[in-house]
Design a protein around this motif. Structure first.
Motif, PDB file in Angstrom:
ATOM      1  N   ILE A  30      13.911 -13.211 -19.414  1.00  0.00           N
ATOM      2  CA  ILE A  30      13.406 -12.076 -18.655  1.00  0.00           C
ATOM      3  C   ILE A  30      12.494 -12.635 -17.573  1.00  0.00           C
ATOM      4  CG2 ILE A  30      12.025  -9.949 -18.749  1.00  0.00           C
ATOM      5  CD1 ILE A  30      13.229 -10.676 -21.994  1.00  0.00           C
ATOM      6  N   ASP A  31      12.848 -12.361 -16.331  1.00  0.00           N
ATOM      7  CA  ASP A  31      12.207 -13.011 -15.198  1.00  0.00           C
ATOM      8  C   ASP A  31      11.294 -12.049 -14.436  1.00  0.00           C
ATOM      9  OD1 ASP A  31      11.648 -15.085 -13.518  1.00  0.00           O
ATOM     10  OD2 ASP A  31      13.397 -14.774 -12.254  1.00  0.00           O
ATOM     11  N   HIS A  32      10.060 -12.479 -14.245  1.00  0.00           N
ATOM     12  CA  HIS A  32       9.080 -11.831 -13.370  1.00  0.00           C
ATOM     13  C   HIS A  32       9.009 -10.302 -13.494  1.00  0.00           C
ATOM     14  CE1 HIS A  32       6.303 -11.146 -10.263  1.00  0.00           C
ATOM     15  NE2 HIS A  32       7.146 -10.752  -9.329  1.00  0.00           N
ATOM     16  N   PRO A  33       8.528  -9.819 -14.630  1.00  0.00           N
ATOM     17  CA  PRO A  33       8.333  -8.363 -14.739  1.00  0.00           C
ATOM     18  C   PRO A  33       7.205  -7.912 -13.815  1.00  0.00           C
ATOM     19  CG  PRO A  33       8.175  -9.464 -16.883  1.00  0.00           C
ATOM     20  CD  PRO A  33       8.100 -10.524 -15.836  1.00  0.00           C
ATOM     21  N   PHE A  34       7.451  -6.882 -13.025  1.00  0.00           N
ATOM     22  CA  PHE A  34       6.385  -6.347 -12.175  1.00  0.00           C
ATOM     23  C   PHE A  34       6.502  -4.841 -12.086  1.00  0.00           C
ATOM     24  CE2 PHE A  34       8.280  -5.038  -8.080  1.00  0.00           C
ATOM     25  CZ  PHE A  34       9.567  -5.540  -8.211  1.00  0.00           C
ATOM     26  N   ALA A  35       5.393  -4.239 -11.713  1.00  0.00           N
ATOM     27  CA  ALA A  35       5.359  -2.792 -11.510  1.00  0.00           C
ATOM     28  C   ALA A  35       4.694  -2.539 -10.177  1.00  0.00           C
ATOM     29  CB  ALA A  35       4.577  -2.108 -12.631  1.00  0.00           C
ATOM     30  N   ARG A  36       4.909  -1.358  -9.650  1.00  0.00           N
ATOM     31  CA  ARG A  36       4.231  -0.979  -8.424  1.00  0.00           C
ATOM     32  C   ARG A  36       2.970  -0.200  -8.765  1.00  0.00           C
ATOM     33  NH1 ARG A  36       9.113   1.289  -4.612  1.00  0.00           N
ATOM     34  NH2 ARG A  36       9.469  -0.634  -3.458  1.00  0.00           N
ATOM     35  N   ALA A  37       1.916  -0.464  -7.993  1.00  0.00           N
ATOM     36  CA  ALA A  37       0.675   0.285  -8.162  1.00  0.00           C
ATOM     37  C   ALA A  37       0.958   1.774  -7.976  1.00  0.00           C
ATOM     38  CB  ALA A  37      -0.364  -0.194  -7.157  1.00  0.00           C
ATOM     39  N   THR A  38       0.173   2.593  -8.665  1.00  0.00           N
ATOM     40  CA  THR A  38       0.378   4.042  -8.580  1.00  0.00           C
ATOM     41  C   THR A  38      -0.826   4.701  -7.914  1.00  0.00           C
ATOM     42  OG1 THR A  38      -0.587   4.333 -10.779  1.00  0.00           O
ATOM     43  CG2 THR A  38       1.813   4.135 -10.650  1.00  0.00           C
ATOM     44  N   GLN A 116      -3.780   5.675 -17.214  1.00  0.00           N
ATOM     45  CA  GLN A 116      -4.668   5.239 -16.133  1.00  0.00           C
ATOM     46  C   GLN A 116      -3.781   4.834 -14.967  1.00  0.00           C
ATOM     47  OE1 GLN A 116      -5.679   2.307 -18.974  1.00  0.00           O
ATOM     48  NE2 GLN A 116      -5.196   0.603 -17.645  1.00  0.00           N
ATOM     49  N   PRO A 117      -4.315   4.873 -13.720  1.00  0.00           N
ATOM     50  CA  PRO A 117      -3.505   4.402 -12.598  1.00  0.00           C
ATOM     51  C   PRO A 117      -3.229   2.903 -12.746  1.00  0.00           C
ATOM     52  CG  PRO A 117      -5.512   5.528 -11.828  1.00  0.00           C
ATOM     53  CD  PRO A 117      -5.658   5.319 -13.303  1.00  0.00           C
ATOM     54  N   LEU A 118      -2.088   2.453 -12.268  1.00  0.00           N
ATOM     55  CA  LEU A 118      -1.787   1.022 -12.246  1.00  0.00           C
ATOM     56  C   LEU A 118      -2.372   0.460 -10.961  1.00  0.00           C
ATOM     57  CD1 LEU A 118       1.964   1.167 -13.368  1.00  0.00           C
ATOM     58  CD2 LEU A 118      -0.058   0.819 -14.802  1.00  0.00           C
ATOM     59  N   LYS A 119      -3.247  -0.540 -11.087  1.00  0.00           N
ATOM     60  CA  LYS A 119      -3.918  -1.102  -9.916  1.00  0.00           C
ATOM     61  C   LYS A 119      -3.387  -2.508  -9.633  1.00  0.00           C
ATOM     62  CE  LYS A 119      -8.232  -0.642 -11.370  1.00  0.00           C
ATOM     63  NZ  LYS A 119      -8.111  -0.030 -12.701  1.00  0.00           N
ATOM     64  N   GLU A 143       1.810  -4.943  -8.725  1.00  0.00           N
ATOM     65  CA  GLU A 143       1.779  -5.361  -7.332  1.00  0.00           C
ATOM     66  C   GLU A 143       1.543  -4.138  -6.451  1.00  0.00           C
ATOM     67  OE1 GLU A 143       5.328  -7.680  -6.703  1.00  0.00           O
ATOM     68  OE2 GLU A 143       4.742  -9.141  -8.227  1.00  0.00           O
ATOM     69  N   ALA A 144       1.375  -4.369  -5.172  1.00  0.00           N
ATOM     70  CA  ALA A 144       1.049  -3.276  -4.251  1.00  0.00           C
ATOM     71  C   ALA A 144       2.130  -2.196  -4.269  1.00  0.00           C
ATOM     72  CB  ALA A 144       0.894  -3.829  -2.845  1.00  0.00           C
ATOM     73  N   MET A 145       1.758  -0.981  -3.909  1.00  0.00           N
ATOM     74  CA  MET A 145       2.747   0.087  -3.747  1.00  0.00           C
ATOM     75  C   MET A 145       3.804  -0.383  -2.747  1.00  0.00           C
ATOM     76  SD  MET A 145       0.437   3.509  -3.364  1.00  0.00           S
ATOM     77  CE  MET A 145      -1.083   3.614  -4.311  1.00  0.00           C
ATOM     78  N   GLY A 146       5.061  -0.219  -3.062  1.00  0.00           N
ATOM     79  CA  GLY A 146       6.107  -0.643  -2.140  1.00  0.00           C
ATOM     80  C   GLY A 146       6.529  -2.089  -2.313  1.00  0.00           C
ATOM     81  N   ALA A 147       5.894  -2.822  -3.260  1.00  0.00           N
ATOM     82  CA  ALA A 147       6.261  -4.224  -3.476  1.00  0.00           C
ATOM     83  C   ALA A 147       7.710  -4.335  -3.962  1.00  0.00           C
ATOM     84  CB  ALA A 147       5.325  -4.850  -4.499  1.00  0.00           C
TER      85      ALA A 147
END
Ligand code: CU
Length: 155
Positions: A30-38, A116-119, A143-147
């Motif tokens: 599983i490679d580089h899990p990321f989420a976008r900030a909310t 909580q918001p994702l920062k 990561e930033a919104m839109g990443a």
């Protein structure tokens, strides 16, 4: 001397942040899990990663869970009456010798009822459960919104 030490420390921080995390679970990686900030007040957030299957048999992602969310659903994007909408699906296939790619605008894990918001800079635990390989907890980088996950994607 002091300046050089500081510069070195700063470089280490940058290098550490840029390192893509990879997790191994049996024949899956599983490679580089990321989420976008909310934004404040948002109740949902998408998480994305790539699952590669080096094995000879296919597997399926059956579900996800995170302590920062009331639930996590598997979502796909689909055209519905000319409008792109997302909908929950029961599983995602990880083909033998192939890969499953979750990315913005496509397949994703949707964390719902966020507590909580994702920062940006946050790290969020996410448990992924596969039909054959079992479960693994990965750390999701916010990561930033839109990443797009530090990668370029062909559309
Ligand atoms: Cu969704």
């Amino acid at each position: 001397m002091k300046t050089a030490t500081l510069a070195f420390a700063a470089l280490c921080l940058v290098a550490g942040g840029a390192t893509a995390d990879e997790y191994t679970l049996k024949s899956l990686s599983i490679d580089h899990p990321f989420a976008r900030a909310t934004p404040p007040g948002a109740k949902t957030g998408g998480a994305f990663f790539v699952v590669k299957n080096a094995g000879a048999t296919s597997d399926r992602l059956l579900g996800a869970a995170s302590p920062v969310a009331g639930g996590a659903e598997l979502h796909e994007m689909a055209m519905d009456g000319g409008v792109m909408k997302m909908r929950a699906i029961g599983a995602m296939d990880v083909p033998a010798g192939g890969k499953l790619e979750l990315k913005p605008g496509g397949l994703h894990v949707m964390m719902v009822d966020l507590k909580q918001p994702l920062k940006p800079g946050d790290k969020v635990p996410l448990t992924l459960t596969f039909e054959k390989a079992g479960s693994i907890v990965v750390s999701v980088d916010v990561e930033a919104m839109g990443a797009m996950g530090g990668m370029t994607h062909k559309q």
